[in-house]
Design a protein around this motif. Structure first.
Motif, short mmCIF file in Angstrom:
data_model
loop_
_atom_site.label_atom_id
_atom_site.label_comp_id
_atom_site.label_asym_id
_atom_site.label_seq_id
_atom_site.Cartn_x
_atom_site.Cartn_y
_atom_site.Cartn_z
N GLU A 344 0.82 -1.19 0.07
CA GLU A 344 -0.01 -0.06 0.12
C GLU A 344 0.76 1.18 -0.09
N ASP A 345 2.18 0.87 0.22
CA ASP A 345 2.88 2.25 0.08
C ASP A 345 3.64 2.34 -1.34
N GLU A 346 4.77 2.97 -1.50
CA GLU A 346 5.50 3.09 -2.81
C GLU A 346 6.71 2.03 -3.01
N THR A 347 6.59 1.08 -2.02
CA THR A 347 7.80 -0.15 -2.49
C THR A 347 7.44 -0.42 -3.86
N ASP A 348 8.46 -0.46 -4.27
CA ASP A 348 8.92 -1.17 -5.78
C ASP A 348 9.49 -2.52 -5.48
N THR A 349 8.52 -3.35 -5.90
CA THR A 349 9.04 -4.70 -5.56
C THR A 349 10.00 -5.48 -6.42
N SER A 350 10.56 -4.78 -7.70
CA SER A 350 11.57 -5.00 -8.33
C SER A 350 13.01 -4.57 -7.70
N GLU A 351 12.61 -3.55 -7.10
CA GLU A 351 13.91 -3.00 -6.30
C GLU A 351 13.97 -4.00 -5.01
N LEU A 352 12.68 -4.18 -4.50
CA LEU A 352 12.80 -4.91 -3.25
C LEU A 352 13.57 -6.44 -3.43
N LEU A 353 13.38 -7.03 -4.59
CA LEU A 353 13.72 -8.28 -4.89
C LEU A 353 15.48 -8.38 -4.96
N GLY A 354 16.09 -7.55 -5.25
CA GLY A 354 17.68 -7.45 -4.95
C GLY A 354 17.81 -7.45 -3.37
N VAL A 355 17.24 -6.66 -2.63
CA VAL A 355 17.34 -6.61 -1.29
C VAL A 355 17.11 -7.84 -0.57
N ALA A 356 15.77 -8.40 -1.09
CA ALA A 356 15.35 -9.66 -0.56
C ALA A 356 16.44 -10.96 -0.54
N ALA A 362 13.33 -15.03 -1.97
CA ALA A 362 12.91 -14.75 -3.43
C ALA A 362 11.51 -14.66 -3.68
N PHE A 363 10.87 -14.06 -4.52
CA PHE A 363 9.81 -13.86 -4.96
C PHE A 363 9.56 -13.40 -6.42
N VAL A 364 8.41 -13.30 -7.15
CA VAL A 364 8.40 -12.67 -8.38
C VAL A 364 7.77 -11.38 -8.34
N PRO A 365 8.29 -10.31 -8.87
CA PRO A 365 7.91 -8.83 -8.89
C PRO A 365 6.66 -8.84 -9.81
N GLY A 366 5.62 -8.04 -9.45
CA GLY A 366 4.36 -8.09 -10.30
C GLY A 366 4.51 -7.56 -11.71
N THR A 367 5.61 -6.97 -11.88
CA THR A 367 5.95 -6.55 -13.31
C THR A 367 6.30 -7.58 -14.40
N ALA A 368 6.62 -8.73 -13.70
CA ALA A 368 6.84 -9.81 -14.67
C ALA A 368 5.71 -10.34 -15.39
N PHE A 369 4.63 -10.07 -15.05
CA PHE A 369 3.58 -10.36 -15.53
C PHE A 369 2.33 -9.35 -16.34
N HIS A 377 4.22 -2.25 -7.57
CA HIS A 377 3.99 -2.64 -6.05
C HIS A 377 3.55 -4.10 -5.58
N SER A 378 3.37 -4.97 -6.60
CA SER A 378 2.66 -6.09 -6.30
C SER A 378 3.86 -7.37 -6.57
N LEU A 379 3.52 -8.67 -5.92
CA LEU A 379 4.48 -9.35 -6.36
C LEU A 379 3.76 -10.90 -6.09
N ARG A 380 4.07 -11.91 -6.61
CA ARG A 380 3.44 -12.99 -6.60
C ARG A 380 4.60 -13.87 -5.62
N LEU A 381 3.71 -14.92 -4.85
CA LEU A 381 4.40 -15.74 -3.67
C LEU A 381 3.82 -17.08 -4.08
N SER A 382 4.72 -17.96 -4.09
CA SER A 382 4.26 -19.37 -4.24
C SER A 382 4.55 -19.95 -2.96
N PHE A 383 3.42 -20.60 -2.38
CA PHE A 383 3.49 -21.21 -1.06
C PHE A 383 3.65 -22.89 -1.06
N ALA A 384 3.31 -23.49 -2.37
CA ALA A 384 3.37 -24.68 -2.34
C ALA A 384 4.59 -25.70 -2.16
N GLY A 385 5.88 -25.15 -2.45
CA GLY A 385 7.14 -25.85 -2.00
C GLY A 385 7.58 -25.73 -0.72
#
Length: 409
Positions: A344-356, A362-369, A377-385
């Protein structure tokens, strides 16, 4: 010496080729110190290894297992799949001749694109979209048009508005059940509407369904079917081609996918497949048939899978709520393998990925989709594995990475 030109003598379509952002990310997250919530991989610990071994032994007792099979797939497996597809459709009969087995459902999508999409033709996809579909239709040189999705799946009212305004797609592709990446399921009303639009405007619908049998189950719904998605779009029109796969419910290593389509489409794809690989593996197709034909075992295995994935999804969403509170809006998956979250803030998830990654998650930034600004500001998280304790650890690492990024700013 080989030519130094970057694309020496390659076909024009090679200029548009690009690697999947998720596949590239998987290479970066192979480190043992990284908990990966990036890839859409089924849980290794839930793959029925002993049952696979028994199926392999049973298959090898059949001489067919070590020989070529029909291009459309081994007859034994196609018969089993026709029966399962009939059950998924509420008992509506699916003829064996309308079932084609492929080397995973991604090959099915690729061959269908070759059969149905001319260069420059319009293909409608979800927004955000399954990256594998974007790759396939880009290679097919299609003009890709995205229609937004919400909690009820693709916005078919918006699609109809564009159709009335002159949009004429050759194909509409959608992941109707437990969407990748959004995790949502298309409502029954929209399924019927999309099928009606296909009939009226004459396009094909590709109903991509690798997750449909992984609806979540608690102790009360594990065997009742209470969490099952609505009937497939294919129940409502003959212009719908339905794809599915054994990768998510049995094992990816089998490389068994399939689709159900009208005979003319099956015949066209068969010819294309002959030029691609002649046929699939008789061995793994017979193994798949052996397992899926054992309905008592399959039902028990699926009940376990559904409950375990429900527990993992619950662990992930609970951990995200604890770590981020109202700073992060998180989808509540009802099945499948993914949760979708938006800061809900201005977090850029592509930038966050490098720090993460530096913090071991690791996760997938929303801009991949999707490229739109809103997905930054979005991200996809896979819980299955991952197990629930590992998911909790991963979210804590993500929280530390988010704090570090905020501090750096």
């Amino acid at each position: 010496m080989f030519p130094s030109h970057p694309n020496p003598g390659l076909a024009r379509r090679a200029d548009s080729l690009s690697s999947s952002a998720i596949r590239d990310l998987l290479a970066l997250t192979a480190r043992e110190d990284v908990i990966s919530l990036a890839g859409g991989l089924p849980a290794t610990d839930l793959i029925p290894v002993e049952r696979l071994a028994a199926a392999a032994e049973a298959a090898l007792r059949t001489p067919d297992a070590v020989q070529y099979c029909e291009t459309r797939g081994h007859g034994t497996l196609r018969s089993v799949l026709a029966a399962r597809e009939s059950a998924v459709r509420g008992g509506a009969a699916v003829p064996v001749e309308t079932v084609v087995v492929t080397h995973g459902s991604q090959q099915a999508l690729t061959l269908l694109a070759q059969a149905l999409v001319d260069p420059g033709a319009v293909v409608v996809v979800d927004e955000p979209a399954y990256t594998g579909a974007l790759q396939v239709f880009s290679i097919a040189e299609a003009q890709i048009v995205a229609i937004p999705i919400d909690a009820d799946g693709m916005d078919t009212v918006e699609l109809e508005r564009r159709l009335r305004a002159g949009l004429r797609p050759a194909v509409v592709h959608t992941v109707a059940n437990f969407h990748n990446p959004r995790g949502v399921t298309m409502s029954d009303g929209r399924r019927r509407h999309l099928a009606a639009l296909a009939e009226r405007f004459g396009f094909w619908v590709i109903e991509d369904d690798p997750y449909g049998e992984i609806w979540f189950a608690t102790e009360n719904s594990a065997t009742s079917g209470a969490g099952a998605p609505p009937l497939p779009i294919a129940c409502h029109s003959d212009r719908v081609i339905r794809l599915s796969s054994a990768s998510k419910i049995l094992a990816p290593t089998l490389r068994v996918g399939w689709f159900v389509a009208p005979p003319a489409v099956c015949a066209a794809v068969e010819l294309l497949k002959q030029g691609a690989d002649l046929c699939g593996s008789s061995m793994t197709q017979l193994m798949t048939a052996h397992m899926l034909a054992d309905t008592a075992w399959t039902d028990t295995h699926l009940a376990t899978l559904r409950h375990q994935y429900y527990c993992r999804a619950t662990a992930l969403t609970a951990a995200l709520a604890t770590e981020f509170g109202q700073r992060l809006t998180v989808s509540r998956p009802a099945g499948g393998m993914f949760a979708w979250a938006t800061f809900e803030d201005e977090t850029d998830t592509s930038e966050l990925l490098g720090v993460a990654l530096d913090h071991g998650v690791a996760f997938v930034p929303g801009t991949a989709f999707a490229a739109a600004e809103q997905y930054r500001h979005s991200l996809r998280l896979s819980f299955a594995g991952s197990t629930p304790p590992l998911l909790t650890d991963a979210v804590q690492r993500l929280g530390s990475a988010h704090s570090a990024l905020a501090y750096a700013h």
